[in-house]
Design a protein around this motif. Sequence first.
Motif, PDB file in Angstrom:
ATOM      1  N   ILE A 111      -7.983   7.909  -7.739  1.00  0.00           N
ATOM      2  CA  ILE A 111      -7.348   6.585  -7.681  1.00  0.00           C
ATOM      3  C   ILE A 111      -7.143   6.112  -6.240  1.00  0.00           C
ATOM      4  CG2 ILE A 111      -5.354   5.225  -8.437  1.00  0.00           C
ATOM      5  CD1 ILE A 111      -7.164   6.278 -10.682  1.00  0.00           C
TER       6      ILE A 111
ATOM      7  N   ARG B 183      -9.851   4.196  -4.680  1.00  0.00           N
ATOM      8  CA  ARG B 183     -10.040   2.844  -5.213  1.00  0.00           C
ATOM      9  C   ARG B 183      -8.967   1.878  -4.706  1.00  0.00           C
ATOM     10  NH1 ARG B 183     -12.637   6.182  -8.321  1.00  0.00           N
ATOM     11  NH2 ARG B 183     -14.387   5.444  -9.550  1.00  0.00           N
ATOM     12  N   ILE B 184      -7.967   2.400  -4.047  1.00  0.00           N
ATOM     13  CA  ILE B 184      -6.915   1.524  -3.534  1.00  0.00           C
ATOM     14  C   ILE B 184      -7.015   1.401  -2.022  1.00  0.00           C
ATOM     15  CG2 ILE B 184      -4.426   1.331  -3.199  1.00  0.00           C
ATOM     16  CD1 ILE B 184      -4.121   2.443  -6.013  1.00  0.00           C
TER      17      ILE B 184
ATOM     18  N   HIS C 292     -10.350  -0.064  -0.611  1.00  0.00           N
ATOM     19  CA  HIS C 292     -10.786  -1.380  -1.059  1.00  0.00           C
ATOM     20  C   HIS C 292     -10.508  -2.414   0.031  1.00  0.00           C
ATOM     21  CE1 HIS C 292     -11.991  -4.413  -3.811  1.00  0.00           C
ATOM     22  NE2 HIS C 292     -10.816  -4.998  -3.833  1.00  0.00           N
TER      23      HIS C 292
ATOM     24  N   LEU D 109       0.837  -1.199   0.000  1.00  0.00           N
ATOM     25  CA  LEU D 109       0.000   0.000   0.000  1.00  0.00           C
ATOM     26  C   LEU D 109       0.875   1.255   0.000  1.00  0.00           C
ATOM     27  CD1 LEU D 109      -2.907   0.974   0.067  1.00  0.00           C
ATOM     28  CD2 LEU D 109      -2.795   0.945   2.560  1.00  0.00           C
TER      29      LEU D 109
END
Lengths: 150, 144
Positions: free
Chosen positions: B128, B131-132, B135, B102
């Motif tokens: 973005i 979405r990372i 999640h 991450l």
Amino acid sequence: MIFVAGIDRNVIRWEEQALQRKFGAEFTACCQKIRRWLWKFTRVKHSLSVLFYMNDPDRFDSLLQEWQPTPSVQPDFNQRVHARIDSSTQSGLFARVLTFPATLPLAASVAIMLGASAAISVDRAQHTDQMATAYARKIDPIQMTSQGGH
Amino acid sequence: MAPILRLLIVVAVAGGAAFALTRHFSAPPPASINEIEWLTEEFKLDPEQSRKIADLHAAYRPICADHCADIISARNRIETAEQTAALAVAEIELRQLEQTCLDSTQTHLQAVATVMDPDQGQRYLALIRSRISDHEHTEPFGLK
């Protein structure tokens, strides 16, 4: 006078001689039918009669002046007219806009443009969302491993 | 029919029809993406910015592949661990690896955003990162 006399004595006479030489008997017959300077009186009279008729008072004028129409008016005619006038003057701007003939097509045109614009915006937002999700999936190792790795 | 009612019906029908027809006949999104082409179009990159970001992606790809392999092996160890102690160790290792991944991904995103114009960079990060980092990794992402 000198100019007219010069034209008559020289130019016109020269033209007549030239026409006589060229057309002969036909020109001679034409000269016997048509006067050189003035119309025949019958033709003048006809022309003047046209002008005279134009200035003549129309024979229907007197009838029109004497004619008095007697329309049948309903008893509450005045009240109804005033009621309509009052209603039209008391109605607000919104009501007048609603009843304006161009309002409906204008509103429909605006609605079409807004509807198409909204559809394009939704499409674009969805496309961006899908592409961003796919892009994130490509650069995130954790997501990669969830799909079985590279 | 009242003028206001007629107007509302016409507006609703015309607007709804325009919306439906435009959506129906609009081009479908591409099935596969080239991330550089999409970034160039979406964030209005000039050729120099596109080239720099392509280089960043190329440099990050092996790092991403290494992290990916490490996580897969850590998950395999968890699945094959027979003792509770070994399972706990493997789970800790996996969490550390995921945190490392991450951090690495966030660093890469920040580097890409720095190449872009400031406004577009902020938009890129907002688009973005969510979405990372948000999640939960319970299921893979996928195109709708």
